[in-house]
Scaffold this active site. Structure first.
Site, PDB file in Angstrom:
ATOM      1  N   ASP A  88      -7.244   4.980   5.970  1.00 38.37           N
ATOM      2  CA  ASP A  88      -7.608   5.579   7.249  1.00 38.37           C
ATOM      3  C   ASP A  88      -8.102   7.004   7.043  1.00 38.37           C
ATOM      4  OD1 ASP A  88      -6.705   3.273   8.449  1.00 38.37           O
ATOM      5  OD2 ASP A  88      -4.698   4.077   8.816  1.00 38.37           O
TER       6      ASP A  88
HETATM    7  N1  URA Z   1      -1.931   1.338   5.915  1.00 39.22           N
HETATM    8  C1  URA Z   1      -2.308   2.114   6.951  1.00 39.22           C
HETATM    9  O1  URA Z   1      -1.795   1.988   8.043  1.00 39.22           O
HETATM   10  N2  URA Z   1      -3.269   3.018   6.735  1.00 39.22           N
HETATM   11  C2  URA Z   1      -3.842   3.235   5.533  1.00 39.22           C
HETATM   12  O2  URA Z   1      -4.701   4.115   5.398  1.00 39.22           O
HETATM   13  C3  URA Z   1      -3.428   2.426   4.461  1.00 39.22           C
HETATM   14  C4  URA Z   1      -2.460   1.477   4.677  1.00 39.22           C
END
Ligand code: URA
Length: 233
Positions: A103
């Site tokens: 993310d």
């Molecule tokens: N899980 C998440 O919620 N976000 C990420 O960036 C990676 C794994």
């Protein structure tokens, strides 16, 4: 392989541009500027210098990036710059892609490659490649939450529970969790399903590879090959 062809495969531009780089004396091999674009070279193990920068030849590129917050893993980012902008132009020209996505606000270990088969091998849930996440939560972590994450929580678009391969508290409001899959927002959704909220998220390991302590956010480095992530074959 011809020198200009080698430059082309490594992302130094169109064939004409690669020839121009050689003709202009910008390509140095073993301390010597080579000006013949058709010079035959053995690519394996070759390190060339282009405009003063060293480039090891890689038939397929695999790099490790320490992703900072504020970058999107998409090729067409919407609100923040793409992680691609942290790589030098030849790697972007080669079409490196993130191996799975982190993310925008997640930091840590991100692999990038132009090897489609390797992306499949690393991201396929069937291959069980472990990913380790360091999580800070908004509320104190409870034994019940850890139990739920270890035994499985149901995410609302799934029928079956997903569970952490490993999960431990690392502080009053922090967790370390190992996942074998990579579903959309998986860590945040699992922690929410267990009754807490992710405040910060950082990936510290991918397979056998740990994020090196001396690699600052925004920096990248070459990996020797898939075994750096998957371990010896
Ligand atoms: N899980 C998440 O919620 N976000 C990420 O960036 C990676 C794994």
């Amino acid at each position: 392989m011809r020198l200009s062809q080698l430059l082309f495969t490594q992302g130094f531009g169109a064939r004409r541009e690669c020839e121009g780089l050689v003709l202009g004396g910008h390509v140095v091999i073993a301390g010597r500027a080579e000006d013949d674009p058709f010079l035959e070279v053995e690519p394996e193990g070759l390190v060339i210098s282009v405009r003063g920068e060293k480039w090891p030849y890689h038939a397929k590129a695999l790099v490790l990036l320490h992703k900072p917050a504020g970058y999107e893993c998409s090729q067409k980012p919407k609100h923040h710059p793409s992680v691609m902008s942290l790589l030098p132009v030849p790697l972007r020209v080669r079409g490196l892609q993130p191996v799975g996505r982190l993310d925008e606000d997640t930091t840590g270990l991100l692999l990038m490659t132009d090897d489609g088969a390797l992306i499949h091998r690393l991201t396929s849930p069937k291959k069980h490649v472990p990913k380790v996440y360091e999580i800070e939560t908004t509320d104190a972590v409870t034994e019940g939450q850890i139990d739920a994450l270890r035994h499985g929580v149901v995410l609302h678009d799934d029928r079956l529970p997903v569970r952490a391969a490993d999960c431990e508290a690392t502080g009053e409001k922090s967790l370390r969790m190992t996942l074998l899959e990579g579903k959309y927002h998986q860590v945040k959704r699992m922690v929410a399903a267990a009754g807490n909220t992710v405040a910060t998220l950082h990936r510290s390991r991918y397979g056998v590879l740990a994020l090196p302590a001396d690699l600052a956010p925004g920096q990248w480095r070459w990996l020797a090959g898939p075994q750096a992530v998957l371990g010896p074959a």
